[in-house]
Design a protein around this motif. Structure first.
Motif, mmCIF file in Angstrom:
data_model
loop_
_atom_site.group_PDB
_atom_site.id
_atom_site.type_symbol
_atom_site.label_atom_id
_atom_site.label_comp_id
_atom_site.label_asym_id
_atom_site.label_seq_id
_atom_site.Cartn_x
_atom_site.Cartn_y
_atom_site.Cartn_z
ATOM 1 N N THR A 87 10.107 -17.647 7.485
ATOM 2 C CA THR A 87 10.846 -17.724 6.223
ATOM 3 C C THR A 87 10.785 -19.122 5.641
ATOM 4 N N ALA A 88 10.917 -20.134 6.494
ATOM 5 C CA ALA A 88 10.870 -21.516 6.012
ATOM 6 C C ALA A 88 9.503 -21.852 5.435
ATOM 7 N N LEU A 89 8.434 -21.347 6.059
ATOM 8 C CA LEU A 89 7.098 -21.620 5.535
ATOM 9 C C LEU A 89 6.866 -20.914 4.210
ATOM 10 N N ARG A 90 7.436 -19.736 4.038
ATOM 11 C CA ARG A 90 7.289 -19.060 2.751
ATOM 12 C C ARG A 90 8.012 -19.823 1.643
ATOM 13 N N ARG A 91 9.120 -20.442 1.985
ATOM 14 C CA ARG A 91 9.884 -21.183 0.981
ATOM 15 C C ARG A 91 9.297 -22.568 0.719
ATOM 16 N N TRP A 92 8.598 -23.107 1.698
ATOM 17 C CA TRP A 92 8.053 -24.453 1.548
ATOM 18 C C TRP A 92 6.665 -24.337 0.911
ATOM 19 N N ALA A 93 6.604 -24.518 -0.369
ATOM 20 C CA ALA A 93 5.331 -24.464 -1.089
ATOM 21 C C ALA A 93 4.839 -25.891 -1.319
ATOM 22 N N LEU A 200 12.356 -32.120 9.107
ATOM 23 C CA LEU A 200 11.185 -32.187 8.226
ATOM 24 C C LEU A 200 11.445 -31.416 6.936
ATOM 25 N N ARG A 201 12.058 -30.243 7.051
ATOM 26 C CA ARG A 201 12.351 -29.460 5.851
ATOM 27 C C ARG A 201 13.331 -30.173 4.933
ATOM 28 N N LYS A 202 14.258 -30.824 5.516
ATOM 29 C CA LYS A 202 15.299 -31.477 4.724
ATOM 30 C C LYS A 202 14.767 -32.658 3.932
#
Length: 672
Positions: A87-93, A200-202
């Motif tokens: 899910t995080a990879l789908r949101r991280w474009a 990393l996402r943050k």
């Protein structure tokens, strides 16, 4: 030459019954001139010796495999697949400014693959149950297969040919993060060399509009780290990434030359080897690669695509998507498989045939629509080398799966996966140079071009009784689920009947057929049938009603017996002795019509009524008429006119007789 002379001219066989000539099994026929060859008979015997293996020289770790628990009735159920970052990879474009750096580093095409896939937990579990640590292959019913370097390159678009992914570990990673990422993680997010993916996402999910090239490079490194830790090479937690990969991302051009495909395949092999052990309940690794591989080659668990995606081209007119991208479409069923589907997967794999496996899905037309990175290094797809990813060393044996490369599959030589390597990890090794530690394996990888396996082209299927399949059935674990051999105990009972028939006919022929070869063949037949009989008895479920002496099972009816009709408690009175009626009375009784009840009546129920009152003793009447008990009426069969009736004889004294009729019972008092 007569049939008797031909049988006597057959070559002698050893006591073990081994004869390697021929590729067919002759059907047993005492009148024919062909005696069944012993290795083929032994192959049939081996197919009934439980799940296997018969010869444990290859699968010498069978006692530690999870299939033992399943066969013994302790099914652990589906594995927990640690796959949290989809899910995080789908949101991280990633920003388009990052694409050139990702392409130079060799991760742009795997990004194009997308990560909107749902992992089929029962399918992953069914494949793990077929994985063997001793050979690094899946043992199916039709031979061995595995995920190869070709699959990694074609499905995911990762480079294969290049230096190994390895390096040195240090004790303090925080300054290195600040230098190459531009931010220092706190102790809460950095533990040893493990960096939380949430950090990393943050900090790096959105690229500023006014970012400089240096900032774009930092954001690109952060995204690639997230890609490695979330999908390609995840650790056991599936929530952190090892900063060991960060120094390799400093120079994007050098990073693009590394064998990232070999590192991903090594990680997958290590995850499968751990998950196939007894007592393990979860798996973490590049499961997307395993699922795409299964969908391309196996019929089990393959979804039905509603359409195929169009081939996308870059500015130069070259394809940009790896082959795995064509599975990122809508399926006919969008729901996640339920846990009980695991048993169906097991049964399908146990019954799998060779035509249900696509050995070569990557046809020339398919390869022509792939980017160049998918075909680079195809000359080492069959190199027998160790796969390296820092502390992970896993051997790669393409010689065992030559059919996947379009070559003839022969009996492979023995292999050694070096079990000591499977126990090696990074715990307690905070400062270690893995290049020096694995110098021997690094050198073998550098000489990969010298270890390419060759073979003859293969354009047909393997014969079921050929040398390879006969050998394979003896060394493999053929069956995972106990319930697959027989659908019910009734099937076992029917099979036992056939086995007993074989024993009887074989014993009879043994005494009538005079040649030495015939006697030996029939003796093997009888011995085989006896072994089958004992094995089938062992397979009966506990407390099964069919688990009874064999002679009872042979005469038992096919269907269940009709339940007995409940009858009333028998009366303690006896019927009076009567004189046998004349034949005419029999005829008159038939003309009177059937009685009220369809149940077969006793002879005493056909008594004709008579005007003569039967004299009964008081004791009998009192016993037949207890207070509050309703008595069953007797049959009212009328005697035709003109037929003489035989008077009933009086019963002997102190002998109980039948009770009086309903009419007489009303007239008499209850107590005398």
């Amino acid at each position: 030459m007569s049939g008797e002379e031909e049988r006597s001219s057959l070559p002698e066989r050893s006591s073990g019954g081994v004869e390697e000539s021929g590729n067919r099994v002759a059907a047993f026929n005492p009148d024919s001139s062909c005696v069944p060859s012993s290795p083929r008979v032994m192959d049939a015997i081996g197919s009934m010796h439980g799940p296997g293996p018969i010869d444990k020289q290859v699968l010498h770790l069978q006692d530690q495999h999870r299939s033992v628990e399943i066969w013994d009735g302790y099914d652990p159920g589906p594995l927990t697949c640690r796959h949290r970052q989809s899910t995080a990879l789908r949101r991280w474009a990633p920003h388009p400014r990052m694409f050139p750096y990702m392409s130079r580093a060799g991760f742009y095409h795997v990004y194009r693959l997308g990560f909107g896939f749902k992992i089929d937990w029962p399918l992953m579990t069914a494949l793990v149950e077929r994985w063997r640590q001793e050979t690094h292959t899946f043992h199916l019913s039709i031979g061995e297969t595995t995920v190869t370097l070709q699959d990694v390159a074609v499905l995911m678009g990762l480079r294969i040919d290049g230096p190994p992914v390895t390096g040195a570990s240090i004790s303090n990673w925080a300054p290195l993060c600040e230098q190459y990422l531009g931010a220092r993680p706190s102790k809460e997010h950095l533990r040893g060399s493990s960096l939380k993916l949430t950090w990393l996402r943050k900090h790096f999910m959105v690229l500023p509009d006014d970012a400089t090239d240096e900032v774009v490079e930092r954001y690109t490194r952060a995204y690639i780290l997230f890609l490695i830790g979330g999908q390609l090479c995840p650790d056991k937690s599936a929530s952190s990434v090892q900063l060991l990969y960060l120094p390799l991302l400093v120079d994007f051009d050098y990073c693009g030359t590394l064998s990232w495909g070999g590192a991903v395949l090594a990680t997958l092999y290590r995850a499968l080897c751990r998950a196939c052990q007894r007592g393990v309940h979860e798996i973490c690794g590049p499961l997307l690669l395993l699922q795409l591989w299964s969908w391309e080659r196996l019929h089990v668990g393959r979804p039905t695509r509603l359409h195929l995606p169009e081939v996308e081209l870059d500015n130069d007119g070259a394809p940009v998507d790896p082959l795995g991208r064509r599975w990122r479409v809508r399926f006919s069923n969008q729901k996640n498989p339920v846990p009980h589907i695991l048993q169906i997967y097991r049964e399908k794999l146990d019954q799998q045939t060779e035509d249900q496996v696509i050995w070569q899905p990557y046809t020339p037309n398919v390869l022509a629509e792939l980017p160049a990175i998918c075909l680079d290094g195809q000359h080492i797809w069959r190199a027998e080398v160790p796969l390296i990813c820092f502390d992970i060393i896993e051997w790669y044996f393409p010689r065992r799966v030559m059919r996947q490369f379009g070559l003839v599959q022969l009996i492979p030589p023995g292999v050694d996966t070096e079990l000591a390597l499977h126990k090696q990890d990074r715990r307690g090794k905070r400062t270690l140079d893995w290049v020096a530690r694995h110098a021997r394996y690094v050198e073998l990888w550098q000489r990969r071009h010298e270890s390419v396996v060759v073979g003859q082209p293969w354009d047909t299927h393997l014969h079921h009784h050929g040398d390879y399949m006969t050998w394979f059935r003896r060394i493999t674990r053929r069956i995972i689920s106990r319930g697959m051999q027989f659908q019910s105990s009734g099937d076992i009972r029917n099979t036992l009947q056939h086995v007993v028939w074989i024993c009887e006919r074989g014993s009879f022929a043994l005494g009538s057929w005079g040649t030495e070869g015939g006697r030996e063949a029939l003796a093997n037949l009888v011995s085989t049938a006896n072994q089958w009989q004992q094995m089938l008895r062992d397979l009966l479920p506990p407390n099964d009603p069919s688990e009874q002496p064999l002679q009872h099972r042979l005469v038992e009816e096919a269907g269940p017996s009709r339940p007995k009709r409940k009858t009333r408690a028998p009366c303690n009175l006896q019927r009076p002795n009567i004189v046998s009626p004349q034949p005419l009375q029999h005829q008159a009784g038939k003309e009177a019509g059937p009685s009220r009840s369809k149940k077969k009546k006793k002879p005493s129920d056909n008594l004709e009524p008579s005007n003569d009152v039967i004299q009964q003793p008081p004791v009998a009447e009192a016993a037949s008429n207890p207070p509050g008990r309703r008595k069953k009426p007797e049959s009212n069969v009328q005697q035709p006119h003109g037929v003489s009736q035989q008077p009933l004889k009086s019963p002997p004294p102190k002998e109980e007789v039948a009770g009086p009729s309903r009419q007489n019972r009303k007239k008499k008092p209850r107590n005398n």
